[in-house]
Enzyme design. Structure first.
Site, PDB file in Angstrom:
ATOM      1  N   GLY A   1       1.237  -7.025   0.244  1.00 26.42           N
ATOM      2  CA  GLY A   1       1.110  -6.584   1.633  1.00 26.42           C
ATOM      3  C   GLY A   1      -0.318  -6.685   2.132  1.00 26.42           C
ATOM      4  O   GLY A   1      -1.238  -7.054   1.400  1.00 26.42           O
TER       5      GLY A   1
ATOM      6  N   GLY B   1       0.767  -0.727  -1.585  1.00 30.95           N
ATOM      7  CA  GLY B   1       0.894  -0.047  -0.300  1.00 30.95           C
ATOM      8  C   GLY B   1       2.269   0.569  -0.156  1.00 30.95           C
ATOM      9  O   GLY B   1       3.059   0.611  -1.106  1.00 30.95           O
TER      10      GLY B   1
ATOM     11  N   ASP C   1       5.415   1.512   3.180  1.00 30.59           N
ATOM     12  CA  ASP C   1       5.776   1.557   4.602  1.00 30.59           C
ATOM     13  C   ASP C   1       5.844   3.000   5.077  1.00 30.59           C
ATOM     14  O   ASP C   1       5.531   3.282   6.228  1.00 30.59           O
ATOM     15  CB  ASP C   1       7.110   0.833   4.815  1.00 30.59           C
ATOM     16  CG  ASP C   1       6.991  -0.630   4.407  1.00 30.59           C
ATOM     17  OD1 ASP C   1       6.107  -1.308   4.943  1.00 30.59           O
ATOM     18  OD2 ASP C   1       7.740  -1.063   3.515  1.00 30.59           O
TER      19      ASP C   1
ATOM     20  N   LYS D   1       9.455   1.246   0.678  1.00 30.02           N
ATOM     21  CA  LYS D   1       8.695   0.018   0.498  1.00 30.02           C
ATOM     22  C   LYS D   1       9.624  -1.182   0.707  1.00 30.02           C
ATOM     23  O   LYS D   1      10.825  -1.063   0.671  1.00 30.02           O
ATOM     24  CB  LYS D   1       8.108  -0.036  -0.921  1.00 30.02           C
ATOM     25  CG  LYS D   1       7.028   1.009  -1.130  1.00 30.02           C
ATOM     26  CD  LYS D   1       6.364   0.911  -2.496  1.00 30.02           C
ATOM     27  CE  LYS D   1       6.020  -0.476  -2.913  1.00 30.02           C
ATOM     28  NZ  LYS D   1       5.194  -1.224  -1.947  1.00 30.02           N
TER      29      LYS D   1
ATOM     30  N   GLU E   1       8.122  -5.283  -6.947  1.00 31.81           N
ATOM     31  CA  GLU E   1       7.229  -4.117  -6.876  1.00 31.81           C
ATOM     32  C   GLU E   1       7.774  -2.989  -7.753  1.00 31.81           C
ATOM     33  O   GLU E   1       7.023  -2.341  -8.481  1.00 31.81           O
ATOM     34  CB  GLU E   1       7.102  -3.647  -5.423  1.00 31.81           C
ATOM     35  CG  GLU E   1       6.316  -4.633  -4.566  1.00 31.81           C
ATOM     36  CD  GLU E   1       6.299  -4.299  -3.082  1.00 31.81           C
ATOM     37  OE1 GLU E   1       5.443  -4.829  -2.390  1.00 31.81           O
ATOM     38  OE2 GLU E   1       7.144  -3.511  -2.622  1.00 31.81           O
TER      39      GLU E   1
END
Ligand code: 5RP
Length: 226
Positions: free
Chosen positions: A32, A85, A87, A97, A106
């Site tokens: 990301g 990261g 969301d 995510k 991930e």
């Protein structure tokens, strides 16, 4: 102090994550725009690490372009830390995510890591998960069945498109994005949806939650621990 943009905050937390990287080891790397800042910063200490396990072709390309060795996750026993990261992240370290469609890899890399350090700007911190459209990676033939199951739960789901065609993930599968659900019990939700036929990965990260979140705020970096 000048106001920091969202991009500035991503740069700040990307750099701050370096202190969690263990010298001499292999680091798990997410995907990301925030992780891209981390990868760029990591290049400055590439001689101090063995390399990385990557969660997407996009991150692999960026790591390699900066001269950082990328290892296959199958060749690595365990990782000390995974940096990625989110969301959305809540006050318990549970996340949504997959906005970048890399959720399956991930989750795999997060699962082989002892610690998940989430890097995010403050817009990602929420009370309850579910405002951001929840990504779910599905085997294409199950798409309509999965959409119907989310509808029965009270949500609304649609196939993610890219240039008018179904988006194809690094794993050759499709993504369904789900809106209209409040995910109050992320562990129960992840357990249930993960069992539906044709679901490869649900973008709720409850079993692979963050232990630390470096949150970029207008006042600087806040470190949340869970
Ligand atoms: C990709 C992800 C990302 O971590 C998530 O979408 C956040 O991305 P960004 O840092 O660009 O806001 O899960 O699949």
């Amino acid at each position: 102090m000048a106001t920091l943009s969202q991009d500035d905050l991503k740069t700040l937390v990307g750099k701050a994550a370096l202190k969690y990287v263990v010298p001499g080891e292999i680091v798990g790397v997410g995907t990301g725009s925030t992780v891209n800042k981390f990868i760029d910063a990591l290049a400055g200490m590439k001689d101090q690490i063995k390399g990385a396990v990557s969660s997407s072709y996009a991150s692999t390309d960026r790591l390699k372009a900066l001269g950082i060795a990328v290892f296959d996750s199958n060749d690595v026993e365990e990782l000390a830390v995974y940096i990625d990261g989110a969301d959305e992240i809540d006050g318990r370290g549970y996340m949504i995510k997959g906005g970048g469609a890399a959720l399956t890899r991930e989750k795999i890399v997060a699962a082989q890591s002892r610690q998940f350090v989430c890097i995010a700007d403050e817009s990602k911190l929420v009370q309850t998960l579910g405002n951001y459209p929840l990504p779910v990676e599905v085997i294409p033939m199950a798409t309509q069945q999965v959409i119907k199951q989310f509808r029965a739960m009270g949500g609304s789901a649609r196939l993610r498109l890219s240039s008018g065609n179904p988006l194809v993930t690094d794993n050759g599968q499709h993504i369904v994005d789900v809106t209209g659900l409040e995910i109050t019990d992320p562990l129960a939700f992840e357990s249930e949806v993960s069992q539906w036929p044709g679901v490869v990965t649900v973008g709720v990260f409850a079993f692979q939650k963050a232990q630390v979140c470096l949150l970029g705020t207008a006042q600087g970096i806040k470190t949340l621990t869970f």
